[in-house]
Scaffold this active site. Sequence first.
Site, short mmCIF file in Angstrom:
data_model
loop_
_atom_site.label_atom_id
_atom_site.label_comp_id
_atom_site.label_asym_id
_atom_site.label_seq_id
_atom_site.Cartn_x
_atom_site.Cartn_y
_atom_site.Cartn_z
N ASP A 194 0.84 -1.20 0.00
CA ASP A 194 0.00 0.00 0.00
C ASP A 194 0.88 1.25 0.00
O ASP A 194 2.10 1.18 0.19
CB ASP A 194 -1.02 0.00 1.14
CG ASP A 194 -0.39 0.19 2.51
OD1 ASP A 194 0.83 0.44 2.59
OD2 ASP A 194 -1.11 0.07 3.52
N ASN A 202 -4.76 12.48 1.28
CA ASN A 202 -6.19 12.82 1.21
C ASN A 202 -6.52 14.04 2.07
O ASN A 202 -7.28 14.92 1.66
CB ASN A 202 -7.03 11.63 1.67
CG ASN A 202 -7.33 10.66 0.54
OD1 ASN A 202 -7.32 11.03 -0.63
ND2 ASN A 202 -7.60 9.41 0.89
N HIS A 207 -9.62 14.25 -1.81
CA HIS A 207 -9.83 12.91 -2.34
C HIS A 207 -9.56 12.78 -3.85
O HIS A 207 -9.11 11.70 -4.29
CB HIS A 207 -11.25 12.44 -2.03
CG HIS A 207 -11.43 12.10 -0.58
ND1 HIS A 207 -10.95 10.93 -0.03
CD2 HIS A 207 -12.02 12.78 0.44
CE1 HIS A 207 -11.24 10.89 1.25
NE2 HIS A 207 -11.89 12.01 1.57
N ASP A 211 -7.34 9.83 -5.38
CA ASP A 211 -7.75 8.95 -6.48
C ASP A 211 -6.70 8.92 -7.59
O ASP A 211 -6.41 7.85 -8.16
CB ASP A 211 -9.09 9.42 -7.06
CG ASP A 211 -10.25 9.17 -6.10
OD1 ASP A 211 -10.07 8.40 -5.13
OD2 ASP A 211 -11.34 9.74 -6.34
N GLU A 237 -6.28 1.63 -0.06
CA GLU A 237 -5.06 1.81 -0.86
C GLU A 237 -4.22 0.54 -0.87
O GLU A 237 -3.06 0.57 -1.29
CB GLU A 237 -4.24 2.99 -0.29
CG GLU A 237 -3.53 2.74 1.02
CD GLU A 237 -4.39 3.01 2.24
OE1 GLU A 237 -3.82 3.22 3.32
OE2 GLU A 237 -5.63 3.03 2.12
#
Length: 322
Positions: A194, A202, A207, A211, A237
């Site tokens: 991750d 974030n 966000h 993304d 993630e």
Amino acid sequence: AGLFFIGLGLLKHFSLNLKLFVLLNIGLLVFTLVTMYFFTFIHNQASYRIISISTALMLQSMCIALYLFAVVRKSKTAKQKERFVTPMFAVFLLSFLLFALRIFWTSQMSLSESSLSSGLFHGFTAQLFLLILLVTSFSVSWSANQRLEMKLIEQATIDPLTKVYNRRAMEEFATKILANAKRYNQTLSVIITDIDHFKSVNDRYGHPAGDALLQRFADILKSNIRGEDILARYGGEEFLFLLPNCDLNSATFLAEKLRVKVEESQTLLGNGLSLSITASFGITSAQGENIIWSQLVSHADNALYQAKKQGRNRVVCYPMNS
């Protein structure tokens, strides 16, 4: 007109350019109307009417066949095959040949003034053309149903953001791959990774930036694996690799390669802003009858936790390496 609308539907179905096809068919329509009027009311001649109609239908069929041939070639390399495009191409190729033969036949024969009493051959070609239209309509409906089915399968198995497999798909793949590994006493490896400090990205950038990072991260991961490897977004993630017939050393080499590529990458967030990220990797491996899916995932997850604990941006194997 019927063939025009069928062709138009086919082109729309396969997302092809309609402009040239529409212009050609408008020209053929004008040609047909003019010749039909002339050879009916000015110079009544059934053979010329048949030739003019057959010429228009031959050119329409050839045009549709050429478009479908392009789809056939594209379909050979596409992941989602259009199973009915090749039969449809064959149907319109047959239609082209049928009307070419009809033109030749008519030019060699003398006919009465009525095309309705022009012999068995012309009656046969008319009936065969109706059959072609029916087969094409059925094939288009079947193809549309197939495309909808593939779309539903994609929605059920592909993560919409990163375009890799989702957790549900990974569990299904794991069941089959583990059974195969046990049967042939193969080694199976699992990597869990991750993005480091993803929550702070974030919180700081929003966000949409998160993304974009996930999409970039997934692109790096999936562009560096073998064809038989499975990659899935396993949650948030977190991404999981399932590596068939791959030992711990090979999996570690891959994870280290990915770690470096992630560290060296840049993600554009808009407004000229770019962001660098790092990732941590946890790895485990098992062979033959010792393979237990839940245990593999748990061990890889524990290794990932240790990678975070040891300072992130590193690869840790289970049993834990220091």
